[in-house]
Scaffold this motif. Structure first.
Motif, PDB file in Angstrom:
ATOM      1  N   ALA A  17      38.323  87.615 127.627  1.00  0.00           N
ATOM      2  CA  ALA A  17      39.382  86.931 128.396  1.00  0.00           C
ATOM      3  C   ALA A  17      39.898  85.719 127.611  1.00  0.00           C
ATOM      4  O   ALA A  17      41.108  85.471 127.567  1.00  0.00           O
ATOM      5  CB  ALA A  17      38.840  86.489 129.755  1.00  0.00           C
ATOM      6  N   LEU A  18      38.972  84.996 126.953  1.00  0.00           N
ATOM      7  CA  LEU A  18      39.406  83.867 126.111  1.00  0.00           C
ATOM      8  C   LEU A  18      40.211  84.383 124.924  1.00  0.00           C
ATOM      9  O   LEU A  18      41.163  83.733 124.478  1.00  0.00           O
ATOM     10  CB  LEU A  18      38.190  83.082 125.610  1.00  0.00           C
ATOM     11  CG  LEU A  18      37.447  82.234 126.648  1.00  0.00           C
ATOM     12  CD1 LEU A  18      36.232  81.576 126.006  1.00  0.00           C
ATOM     13  CD2 LEU A  18      38.362  81.165 127.244  1.00  0.00           C
ATOM     14  N   GLY A  19      39.837  85.558 124.424  1.00  0.00           N
ATOM     15  CA  GLY A  19      40.580  86.165 123.320  1.00  0.00           C
ATOM     16  C   GLY A  19      42.010  86.484 123.713  1.00  0.00           C
ATOM     17  O   GLY A  19      42.955  86.206 122.963  1.00  0.00           O
ATOM     18  N   VAL A  20      42.187  87.059 124.912  1.00  0.00           N
ATOM     19  CA  VAL A  20      43.542  87.360 125.411  1.00  0.00           C
ATOM     20  C   VAL A  20      44.336  86.057 125.549  1.00  0.00           C
ATOM     21  O   VAL A  20      45.495  85.958 125.129  1.00  0.00           O
ATOM     22  CB  VAL A  20      43.469  88.100 126.771  1.00  0.00           C
ATOM     23  CG1 VAL A  20      44.845  88.223 127.393  1.00  0.00           C
ATOM     24  CG2 VAL A  20      42.859  89.477 126.589  1.00  0.00           C
ATOM     25  N   THR A  21      43.668  85.036 126.136  1.00  0.00           N
ATOM     26  CA  THR A  21      44.328  83.733 126.322  1.00  0.00           C
ATOM     27  C   THR A  21      44.741  83.156 124.962  1.00  0.00           C
ATOM     28  O   THR A  21      45.870  82.675 124.797  1.00  0.00           O
ATOM     29  CB  THR A  21      43.370  82.751 127.025  1.00  0.00           C
ATOM     30  OG1 THR A  21      42.862  83.385 128.201  1.00  0.00           O
ATOM     31  CG2 THR A  21      44.057  81.459 127.408  1.00  0.00           C
TER      32      THR A  21
ATOM     33  N   ILE B 197      44.162  87.653 133.692  1.00  0.00           N
ATOM     34  CA  ILE B 197      43.036  87.426 132.762  1.00  0.00           C
ATOM     35  C   ILE B 197      43.075  85.989 132.242  1.00  0.00           C
ATOM     36  O   ILE B 197      42.035  85.321 132.165  1.00  0.00           O
ATOM     37  CB  ILE B 197      43.085  88.457 131.608  1.00  0.00           C
ATOM     38  CG1 ILE B 197      42.668  89.831 132.145  1.00  0.00           C
ATOM     39  CG2 ILE B 197      42.168  88.047 130.458  1.00  0.00           C
ATOM     40  CD1 ILE B 197      42.912  90.971 131.199  1.00  0.00           C
ATOM     41  N   ILE B 198      44.279  85.493 131.923  1.00  0.00           N
ATOM     42  CA  ILE B 198      44.393  84.117 131.424  1.00  0.00           C
ATOM     43  C   ILE B 198      43.968  83.125 132.510  1.00  0.00           C
ATOM     44  O   ILE B 198      43.200  82.192 132.264  1.00  0.00           O
ATOM     45  CB  ILE B 198      45.838  83.842 130.950  1.00  0.00           C
ATOM     46  CG1 ILE B 198      46.143  84.694 129.710  1.00  0.00           C
ATOM     47  CG2 ILE B 198      46.042  82.358 130.645  1.00  0.00           C
ATOM     48  CD1 ILE B 198      47.573  84.626 129.236  1.00  0.00           C
ATOM     49  N   LEU B 199      44.445  83.374 133.729  1.00  0.00           N
ATOM     50  CA  LEU B 199      44.098  82.490 134.851  1.00  0.00           C
ATOM     51  C   LEU B 199      42.591  82.481 135.094  1.00  0.00           C
ATOM     52  O   LEU B 199      41.972  81.418 135.278  1.00  0.00           O
ATOM     53  CB  LEU B 199      44.847  82.965 136.105  1.00  0.00           C
ATOM     54  CG  LEU B 199      44.988  81.983 137.248  1.00  0.00           C
ATOM     55  CD1 LEU B 199      45.745  80.753 136.791  1.00  0.00           C
ATOM     56  CD2 LEU B 199      45.733  82.644 138.402  1.00  0.00           C
ATOM     57  N   ALA B 200      41.989  83.693 135.068  1.00  0.00           N
ATOM     58  CA  ALA B 200      40.540  83.796 135.297  1.00  0.00           C
ATOM     59  C   ALA B 200      39.772  83.103 134.169  1.00  0.00           C
ATOM     60  O   ALA B 200      38.763  82.431 134.423  1.00  0.00           O
ATOM     61  CB  ALA B 200      40.129  85.258 135.405  1.00  0.00           C
ATOM     62  N   ALA B 201      40.255  83.254 132.920  1.00  0.00           N
ATOM     63  CA  ALA B 201      39.570  82.617 131.782  1.00  0.00           C
ATOM     64  C   ALA B 201      39.632  81.098 131.903  1.00  0.00           C
ATOM     65  O   ALA B 201      38.620  80.410 131.704  1.00  0.00           O
ATOM     66  CB  ALA B 201      40.208  83.068 130.467  1.00  0.00           C
ATOM     67  N   VAL B 202      40.811  80.578 132.253  1.00  0.00           N
ATOM     68  CA  VAL B 202      40.963  79.117 132.381  1.00  0.00           C
ATOM     69  C   VAL B 202      40.100  78.603 133.529  1.00  0.00           C
ATOM     70  O   VAL B 202      39.396  77.592 133.395  1.00  0.00           O
ATOM     71  CB  VAL B 202      42.449  78.754 132.601  1.00  0.00           C
ATOM     72  CG1 VAL B 202      42.606  77.285 132.958  1.00  0.00           C
ATOM     73  CG2 VAL B 202      43.272  79.072 131.351  1.00  0.00           C
TER      74      VAL B 202
END
Lengths: 143, 300
Positions: A17-21, B197-202
């Motif tokens: 998920a950090l990779g996608v971000t 996915i970005i929201l969940a990661a943050v």
């Protein structure tokens, strides 16, 4: 600190998920000139008082890192450059994990270590801000 | 059969198995088929399903050793039982439970279940809302184009420097067509999982920061997905922002229950990204107002 290496897997997890971000963020920093598109981009605090805010230099750090100018990124905002490097590392790790099933190490910290890590982050933010302030207000000290 | 509540330890008669409420304390409990006495709530994490990797796991300051598991019966959400209930009923029941009865819903959600289920639920809500809002967005876009056209005509009356600042904004904002709005809605629906996915990661990063990450990334992602219900009002004029606010409240509730943490930590984790975004938006707004005022002052 407990380090555990799981068996080969392709399970989508936090690092992915950090990779996608990171991939989305670095792609925007590389190809979208945000500071030119968004109206009034800039720091009000710095414009009005001359003093930078905590986030000053982050856009430049991301932009320079995405363009391969790592030294320039560090000069703009050291912690921002480190964060950009961390996200880039997550992109590579996630690609290896999802494409080839390379296992990602799991790090478990004890409550004391976790507390220490949080304090280390706070100290890093303060030191980073001190550097940005010195660079903006007293550049002769760094010369 | 006689049933013992795992929450208040009172024993009461019951003539059926399954999920029901304790007549003494009102807590939701699950009575097994065989008619045994219910002794305790189910553990929050299934055996053999370790928490997912994270950088700073474990209880935070003052939390001490792992606390006792909270009481409560965790079970698949109606959405996760959609094969049994049917798709429409599963969506409606999950929406009703998560939005209207969060106090009962969140303690029953299993943190270790696949987070992709929550992603699918949130995606369905997000995509349907995005597509269904097209007529409303087209109407709003046409209205704003008319207003911007009037504003563009009035630009000539403004001081030259202020006019130079506002002209590109007015022109770019008024340049959108109906096709752009439709394309935006469809693209938004298709790219929803990336945003999720970005929201969940943050949010999970913030959970790590405040020491509320016991359930791993999957639990955070499930909190985000099942908190998406209020976003059905996102495109309604004037009240759309309430969807974000209530979704944030539900996400905090989800983080609290799925990571088994305190309210302070859960709210802290959800509020950090909101504060950053709000600070950023305020800075842009203040810069705009500042630029307008300074240009007015500088103009003859």
């Amino acid at each position: 600190m407990h380090l555990h290496l799981p068996p080969r897997n392709r399970t989508f997890g936090f690092v992915d998920a950090l990779g996608v971000t990171g991939a989305v963020g670095l792609a925007i920093a590389r190809w979208v000139p945000v500071a030119r598109i968004v109206p009034f981009w800039g720091c009000v605090l710095r414009e009005q008082t001359g003093w930078p805010c905590l986030g000053c230099g982050l856009t430049r750090a991301a932009d320079r890192f995405a363009h391969g100018d790592f030294i320039g990124a560090l000069q703009a905002n050291p912690l921002g450059a480190v964060a950009a490097a961390f996200f880039a590392l997550c992109v590579v790790a996630s690609a290896l994990h999802l494409a080839f099933g390379v296992p990602l190490p799991e790090v478990r910290l004890s409550p004391r270590e976790a507390r220490g890590a949080r304090w280390a982050l706070v100290v890093a933010v303060v030191l980073n801000y001190a550097f940005v302030v010195v660079q903006t207000r007293f550049p002769h000290l760094l010369a | 059969m006689q049933v013992r509540c795992p929450h208040c330890a009172s024993v009461f008669p019951s003539d059926r198995a399954g999920t029901q409420f304790c007549p003494r304390c009102g807590a939701q409990i699950h009575v097994p088929e065989e008619g045994q006495v219910v002794e305790a709530g189910l553990p929050p994490f299934a055996p053999g399903a370790p928490p997912e990797p994270s950088g700073a796991e474990g209880p935070g300051p003052g939390e001490g050793p792992t606390p006792a598991l909270p009481p409560g019966v965790r079970e698949p959400t109606p959405w996760e039982r959609r094969r049994e209930l049917g798709l429409f009923k599963a969506v409606v029941e999950t929406w009703k439970a998560s939005v209207l009865s969060p106090r009962r819903f969140w303690p029953s959600v299993r943190p270790e279940a696949p987070w992709t289920e929550a992603l699918l639920y949130g995606w369905l809500i997000g995509a349907v809302t995005s597509i269904a809002s097209i007529p409303l967005r087209v109407w709003q876009q046409r209205r704003s184009v008319d207003e911007l056209r009037e504003a563009a005509e009035r630009l000539e009356e403004l001081p030259a420097r202020l006019r130079d600042i506002l002209r590109p904004i007015v022109e770019s904002a008024g340049a959108g067509t109906t096709g752009d709005v439709v394309a935006q809605a469809i693209l938004g629906a298709l790219l929803w999982p990336v945003g999720f996915i970005i929201l969940a990661a943050v949010l999970h990063l913030c959970c790590l920061l405040v020491g509320a990450s016991r359930g791993g990334f999957g639990a955070t992602a499930r909190a985000v997905g099942y908190a998406w219900g209020p976003m059905v009002i996102l495109y309604l004029p004037f009240i759309g922002w309430l969807g974000w606010v209530y979704a944030a409240v539900l996400a905090a509730w989800g983080v609290k229950e799925l990571h088994e943490t305190t309210w302070e930590r859960a709210v802290g984790a959800v509020v950090i990204p909101f504060v950053v975004v709000c600070c950023f938006a305020c800075c842009l707004g203040m810069a705009g107002v500042g630029a307008a005022f300074s240009s007015l002052r500088a103009s003859p």
